[in-house]
Design an enzyme around this catalytic site. Structure first.
Site, PDB file in Angstrom:
ATOM      1  N   GLY A 108       0.806  -1.184   0.174  1.00 39.26           N
ATOM      2  CA  GLY A 108       0.446   0.268   0.601  1.00 39.26           C
ATOM      3  C   GLY A 108       0.627   1.131   0.112  1.00 39.26           C
ATOM      4  O   GLY A 108      -0.198   2.229   0.148  1.00 39.26           O
ATOM      5  N   GLY A 109       2.262   1.058  -0.142  1.00 37.45           N
ATOM      6  CA  GLY A 109       2.592   2.044  -0.345  1.00 37.45           C
ATOM      7  C   GLY A 109       2.754   3.362  -1.044  1.00 37.45           C
ATOM      8  O   GLY A 109       2.590   3.936  -1.252  1.00 37.45           O
ATOM      9  N   LYS A 110       2.761   2.939  -2.049  1.00 39.07           N
ATOM     10  CA  LYS A 110       1.974   3.891  -3.627  1.00 39.07           C
ATOM     11  C   LYS A 110       0.941   4.410  -3.723  1.00 39.07           C
ATOM     12  O   LYS A 110       0.367   5.915  -3.998  1.00 39.07           O
ATOM     13  CB  LYS A 110       2.671   2.989  -4.630  1.00 39.07           C
ATOM     14  CG  LYS A 110       4.415   2.982  -4.743  1.00 39.07           C
ATOM     15  CD  LYS A 110       4.643   2.145  -6.598  1.00 39.07           C
ATOM     16  CE  LYS A 110       5.916   2.376  -6.206  1.00 39.07           C
ATOM     17  NZ  LYS A 110       6.467   1.535  -5.491  1.00 39.07           N
ATOM     18  N   GLU A 128      -4.595  -6.042  -5.568  1.00 33.74           N
ATOM     19  CA  GLU A 128      -3.959  -6.883  -5.399  1.00 33.74           C
ATOM     20  C   GLU A 128      -3.977  -8.191  -5.669  1.00 33.74           C
ATOM     21  O   GLU A 128      -5.725  -8.612  -5.491  1.00 33.74           O
ATOM     22  CB  GLU A 128      -3.622  -6.534  -4.219  1.00 33.74           C
ATOM     23  CG  GLU A 128      -2.164  -7.925  -3.849  1.00 33.74           C
ATOM     24  CD  GLU A 128      -1.414  -8.044  -3.744  1.00 33.74           C
ATOM     25  OE1 GLU A 128      -0.575  -9.174  -4.994  1.00 33.74           O
ATOM     26  OE2 GLU A 128      -0.698  -7.126  -4.966  1.00 33.74           O
ATOM     27  N   ARG A 133      -2.249 -10.548   0.845  1.00 30.07           N
ATOM     28  CA  ARG A 133      -1.445  -9.374   0.526  1.00 30.07           C
ATOM     29  C   ARG A 133      -2.610  -8.247   0.046  1.00 30.07           C
ATOM     30  O   ARG A 133      -2.916  -7.481   0.420  1.00 30.07           O
ATOM     31  CB  ARG A 133      -0.833  -9.740  -0.496  1.00 30.07           C
ATOM     32  CG  ARG A 133       0.827 -10.059  -0.220  1.00 30.07           C
ATOM     33  CD  ARG A 133       1.524 -10.062  -1.239  1.00 30.07           C
ATOM     34  NE  ARG A 133       1.800  -9.121  -2.641  1.00 30.07           N
ATOM     35  CZ  ARG A 133       3.170  -8.163  -1.758  1.00 30.07           C
ATOM     36  NH1 ARG A 133       3.638  -8.632  -0.588  1.00 30.07           N
ATOM     37  NH2 ARG A 133       2.938  -6.948  -2.596  1.00 30.07           N
ATOM     38  N   CYS A 225      11.839  -2.905  -8.469  1.00 26.04           N
ATOM     39  CA  CYS A 225      12.502  -2.443  -7.296  1.00 26.04           C
ATOM     40  C   CYS A 225      14.401  -3.427  -7.689  1.00 26.04           C
ATOM     41  O   CYS A 225      14.862  -4.002  -6.814  1.00 26.04           O
ATOM     42  CB  CYS A 225      12.909  -2.720  -6.172  1.00 26.04           C
ATOM     43  SG  CYS A 225      12.018  -4.270  -5.583  1.00 26.04           S
TER      44      CYS A 225
END
Length: 442
Positions: A108-110, A128, A133, A225
């Protein structure tokens, strides 16, 4: 840190003379960074800002976040600093984005960054594919509190049901994780060239499946990443060649250390204070994309008019209160047709802000309402508790509030809502969700 020999060989070829600087940086501790919510005025966890994110801060050390009630209240989110560059992308390219999809969104960061930085009134769909998740994603979205976020649990291919629906799509693609070796040493053992190749195939499939859902002139943001070119530049080149995408170049002159490559931006731990990261921005140039038309299905709407629940919502003129499945839920009037269409077509875990559960003659306030930014705390009896009581509440233990009024009470910590109890006088029923409770021994 023992790196795979083949990774060293490939990355040395990529970085040439600066490879040893990368290896040295990977021996240093991973930076700790958080991004703050606008729930709590003037909340500033440190004096060291993340250069490319207005709400991002570096911490000098990693605290035990689980022991901080403000973390559970959604006052801040723990997020890797490099990935916070998405805020710059939003500011540069999303000025007209009304409907946005975060396709690979957990944890959920973005999504929480987008929820706070998209143009006011935008609708964000956060998806998701993995069920467990997706549940974590839903929890983080609810705690962040922005109302116009729908959480879905679907495969990327499912969004083909929504051709030309989104003004922007974010694909934070599952990748081989080379950029996270320092933060997650376990990912080193999982790395292999075969995994890289499998990731490339999966990433291309995701891009192709998402592309139809993007409007003409829409923006797609792709990120990983990882370091290798196959998962990054070569995938973007493929998207330009096979999907007809146009590469856009973000302005980075103000941010020393970020590397502009031929098909995107690269973040290296030896050049910036963050982990390895790649991000690229594409525009859809195909004007022939079919676009779905959404019509309001009035059969789905059952409006509860018996009680003026809008009085407990900050901006009742902007929301419709709908009774469905024994719940009262607030939907933004602007997006109500889209919201119900998505509920019909996709598996939604969060859609609208659930205000109350209807249990017989009882109207029980919902945990999502407590944490939402549309709540009017003045409409409820509140009890601001100390740290020990807040932790007990978050463990879903019994809490005793002998001097508090009976009935439903909003529990707050440092005046930030955590959830509800029903005070019976001699005891309280703790209404904190069972699956959110703190399990760690503190």
């Amino acid at each position: 840190m023992k790196l795979p020999d083949l990774f060293i060989q490939r990355t040395r070829s990529l970085l040439e003379t600066s490879y040893l600087d990368l290896e040295k940086a990977l021996e240093d501790p991973s930076p700790v960074s958080v991004r703050v919510n606008n729930k709590k005025a003037n909340y500033c966890p440190s004096d060291r800002k993340v250069l490319w994110c207005d709400d991002g801060y570096y911490l000098d050390e990693r605290p035990l976040f689980t022991a901080d009630p403000l973390f559970h209240a959604g006052v801040y989110y723990v997020q890797e600093a490099s990935s916070m560059f998405l805020q710059q992308i939003v500011q540069m390219f999303f000025s007209r984005a009304e409907t946005v999809l975060d396709l690979c969104a957990a944890p959920g960061g973005k999504t929480t960054l987008l929820a706070q930085n998209l143009p006011e009134g935008s609708l964000l769909v956060s998806n998701e594919i993995n069920r467990s998740r997706a549940m974590i994603l839903a929890e983080n979205v609810i705690k962040w509190g922005n109302p116009n976020v729908i959480v879905t649990n679907e495969s990327p291919a499912s969004f083909k049901k929504l051709p030309g629906f989104f003004d922007a799509i974010i694909v934070d693609a599952p990748c081989s994780g080379e950029g996270m070796f320092r933060k997650d040493p376990g990912s080193i053992e999982e790395w292999s060239i075969q995994n890289v190749q499998q990731c490339v195939i999966r990433q291309k499939n995701i891009l192709e499946e998402a592309w139809d859902s993007l409007k003409p002139e829409g923006i797609l943001v792709y990120s990983t990443c990882t370091y290798n070119r196959e998962e990054n530049e070569e995938n973007i080149q493929w998207a330009c060649d096979h999907l007809g995408a146009e590469l856009l170049r973000p302005e980075i002159d103000a941010f020393e250390g970020i590397v502009q490559s031929d098909y995107g931006l690269r973040f290296y731990p030896h050049r910036i204070e963050g982990e390895g990261f790649f991000i690229s921005v594409l525009k859809k140039t195909d004007e022939n994309t079919s676009q779905i038309r959404i019509k309001e299905d009035k059969k789905l709407l059952k409006v509860n008019k018996s009680v003026d629940y809008c009085a407990k919502v900050m901006h009742p003129e902007a929301y419709e209160i709908i009774e469905t499945n024994q719940q009262l839920t607030a939907y933004a009037k602007k997006h109500i047709a889209k919201s119900f269409f998505i509920s019909k077509e996709l598996n939604c875990l969060v859609n609208g802000v659930t205000l109350f559960d209807i249990k017989g003659k009882d109207i029980v306030p919902h945990p999502q309402f407590a944490l939402s930014k549309i709540i009017n705390p003045l409409a409820f009896n509140k009890v601001d508790v100390d740290l020990s009581t807040a932790i007990s509440f978050l463990r879903k233990e019994n809490v005793f509030l002998s001097d508090a009024p009976k009935g439903y009470l909003l529990i707050t910590y440092q005046h930030q809502p955590l959830g509800w109890v029903k005070n019976l006088g001699n005891r309280c029923n703790n209404l904190y969700p069972q699956h959110w409770r703190i399990r760690m021994h503190l």
